[in-house]
Design a protein around this motif. Structure first.
Motif, PDB file in Angstrom:
ATOM      1  N   GLU A  28       0.960  -1.090   0.169  1.00  0.00           N
ATOM      2  CA  GLU A  28      -0.088  -0.066  -0.086  1.00  0.00           C
ATOM      3  C   GLU A  28       0.832   1.069   0.058  1.00  0.00           C
ATOM      4  O   GLU A  28       0.474   2.387  -0.335  1.00  0.00           O
ATOM      5  CB  GLU A  28      -0.911   0.087   1.212  1.00  0.00           C
ATOM      6  N   GLY A  29       1.928   1.015   0.891  1.00  0.00           N
ATOM      7  CA  GLY A  29       2.970   2.342   0.711  1.00  0.00           C
ATOM      8  C   GLY A  29       3.976   2.517  -0.362  1.00  0.00           C
ATOM      9  O   GLY A  29       4.453   3.489  -0.362  1.00  0.00           O
ATOM     10  N   ALA A  30       3.906   1.538  -1.295  1.00  0.00           N
ATOM     11  CA  ALA A  30       5.039   1.545  -2.518  1.00  0.00           C
ATOM     12  C   ALA A  30       4.610   2.536  -3.258  1.00  0.00           C
ATOM     13  O   ALA A  30       3.589   2.699  -3.815  1.00  0.00           O
ATOM     14  CB  ALA A  30       4.906   0.237  -2.916  1.00  0.00           C
ATOM     15  N   THR A  31       5.681   3.214  -3.668  1.00  0.00           N
ATOM     16  CA  THR A  31       5.449   4.223  -4.815  1.00  0.00           C
ATOM     17  C   THR A  31       6.074   3.443  -6.234  1.00  0.00           C
ATOM     18  O   THR A  31       6.348   2.170  -6.132  1.00  0.00           O
ATOM     19  CB  THR A  31       6.797   5.479  -4.628  1.00  0.00           C
ATOM     20  N   SER A  32       5.755   4.187  -7.128  1.00  0.00           N
ATOM     21  CA  SER A  32       6.084   3.565  -8.544  1.00  0.00           C
ATOM     22  C   SER A  32       7.465   3.379  -8.661  1.00  0.00           C
ATOM     23  O   SER A  32       7.904   2.179  -9.222  1.00  0.00           O
ATOM     24  CB  SER A  32       5.642   4.562  -9.724  1.00  0.00           C
ATOM     25  N   VAL A  33       8.389   3.945  -7.976  1.00  0.00           N
ATOM     26  CA  VAL A  33       9.825   3.853  -8.024  1.00  0.00           C
ATOM     27  C   VAL A  33      10.120   2.543  -7.413  1.00  0.00           C
ATOM     28  O   VAL A  33      10.954   1.634  -7.807  1.00  0.00           O
ATOM     29  CB  VAL A  33      10.665   5.053  -7.310  1.00  0.00           C
ATOM     30  N   ASP A  34       9.372   2.250  -6.171  1.00  0.00           N
ATOM     31  CA  ASP A  34       9.691   0.832  -5.570  1.00  0.00           C
ATOM     32  C   ASP A  34       9.251  -0.274  -6.463  1.00  0.00           C
ATOM     33  O   ASP A  34       9.951  -1.255  -6.167  1.00  0.00           O
ATOM     34  CB  ASP A  34       8.968   1.058  -4.082  1.00  0.00           C
ATOM     35  N   LEU A  35       8.247  -0.022  -6.628  1.00  0.00           N
ATOM     36  CA  LEU A  35       7.714  -1.209  -7.671  1.00  0.00           C
ATOM     37  C   LEU A  35       8.575  -1.408  -9.031  1.00  0.00           C
ATOM     38  O   LEU A  35       8.793  -2.657  -9.270  1.00  0.00           O
ATOM     39  CB  LEU A  35       6.282  -0.805  -8.143  1.00  0.00           C
ATOM     40  N   GLU A  36       8.972  -0.304  -9.622  1.00  0.00           N
ATOM     41  CA  GLU A  36       9.803  -0.705 -10.612  1.00  0.00           C
ATOM     42  C   GLU A  36      11.136  -1.153 -10.183  1.00  0.00           C
ATOM     43  O   GLU A  36      11.748  -2.145 -11.137  1.00  0.00           O
ATOM     44  CB  GLU A  36      10.179   0.947 -11.110  1.00  0.00           C
ATOM     45  N   ALA A  37      11.798  -0.793  -9.201  1.00  0.00           N
ATOM     46  CA  ALA A  37      13.034  -1.458  -8.486  1.00  0.00           C
ATOM     47  C   ALA A  37      12.728  -3.012  -8.191  1.00  0.00           C
ATOM     48  O   ALA A  37      13.683  -3.754  -8.588  1.00  0.00           O
ATOM     49  CB  ALA A  37      13.348  -0.709  -7.462  1.00  0.00           C
ATOM     50  N   ALA A  38      11.570  -3.501  -7.573  1.00  0.00           N
ATOM     51  CA  ALA A  38      11.283  -4.755  -7.546  1.00  0.00           C
ATOM     52  C   ALA A  38      11.065  -5.563  -8.766  1.00  0.00           C
ATOM     53  O   ALA A  38      11.706  -6.551  -8.885  1.00  0.00           O
ATOM     54  CB  ALA A  38      10.098  -4.668  -6.545  1.00  0.00           C
ATOM     55  N   PHE A  39      10.446  -5.013  -9.744  1.00  0.00           N
ATOM     56  CA  PHE A  39      10.457  -5.667 -10.966  1.00  0.00           C
ATOM     57  C   PHE A  39      11.649  -5.982 -11.586  1.00  0.00           C
ATOM     58  O   PHE A  39      12.164  -6.880 -12.068  1.00  0.00           O
ATOM     59  CB  PHE A  39       9.500  -4.761 -11.861  1.00  0.00           C
ATOM     60  N   THR A  40      12.586  -4.870 -11.639  1.00  0.00           N
ATOM     61  CA  THR A  40      14.108  -4.909 -12.106  1.00  0.00           C
ATOM     62  C   THR A  40      14.560  -6.004 -11.317  1.00  0.00           C
ATOM     63  O   THR A  40      15.398  -6.853 -12.139  1.00  0.00           O
ATOM     64  CB  THR A  40      14.809  -3.642 -12.114  1.00  0.00           C
ATOM     65  N   TRP A  41      14.674  -6.109 -10.033  1.00  0.00           N
ATOM     66  CA  TRP A  41      15.339  -7.105  -9.176  1.00  0.00           C
ATOM     67  C   TRP A  41      15.082  -8.337  -9.777  1.00  0.00           C
ATOM     68  O   TRP A  41      15.629  -9.252  -9.791  1.00  0.00           O
ATOM     69  CB  TRP A  41      14.946  -6.850  -7.844  1.00  0.00           C
ATOM     70  N   VAL A  42      13.764  -8.650 -10.082  1.00  0.00           N
ATOM     71  CA  VAL A  42      13.147 -10.167 -10.295  1.00  0.00           C
ATOM     72  C   VAL A  42      13.518 -10.342 -11.577  1.00  0.00           C
ATOM     73  O   VAL A  42      14.108 -11.297 -11.963  1.00  0.00           O
ATOM     74  CB  VAL A  42      11.518  -9.886 -10.085  1.00  0.00           C
ATOM     75  N   ALA A  43      13.506  -9.483 -12.656  1.00  0.00           N
ATOM     76  CA  ALA A  43      13.726  -9.574 -14.119  1.00  0.00           C
ATOM     77  C   ALA A  43      15.484  -9.947 -14.147  1.00  0.00           C
ATOM     78  O   ALA A  43      15.572 -10.850 -14.943  1.00  0.00           O
ATOM     79  CB  ALA A  43      13.422  -8.451 -14.948  1.00  0.00           C
ATOM     80  N   GLU A  44      16.238  -9.102 -13.330  1.00  0.00           N
ATOM     81  CA  GLU A  44      17.503  -9.362 -13.335  1.00  0.00           C
ATOM     82  C   GLU A  44      17.887 -10.950 -12.861  1.00  0.00           C
ATOM     83  O   GLU A  44      18.767 -11.550 -13.198  1.00  0.00           O
ATOM     84  CB  GLU A  44      18.288  -8.404 -12.434  1.00  0.00           C
TER      85      GLU A  44
END
Length: 54
Positions: A28-44
């Motif tokens: 709920e508190g995640a920003t779009s930057v947080d979500l993008e970083a999480a996505f990038t981490w998983v993709a890597e």
């Protein structure tokens, strides 16, 4: 004994429920930057896994 002090017979919530509440709160508190970083981490991680598998 205070109302705020747990009693001996108190029932604690299951750990799964506590973890779920923490994760829901973080999402709920995640920003779009947080979500993008999480996505990038998983993709890597997936890319690294594919490279090791080849």
């Amino acid at each position: 004994m205070s109302v705020m002090e747990p009693c001996v017979g108190a029932v604690r919530p299951a750990p799964e429920n506590a973890v779920r509440r923490v994760l829901e709160s973080a999402i709920e508190g995640a920003t779009s930057v947080d979500l993008e970083a999480a996505f990038t981490w998983v993709a890597e991680g997936r890319l690294a896994d594919d490279l090791v598998a080849d």
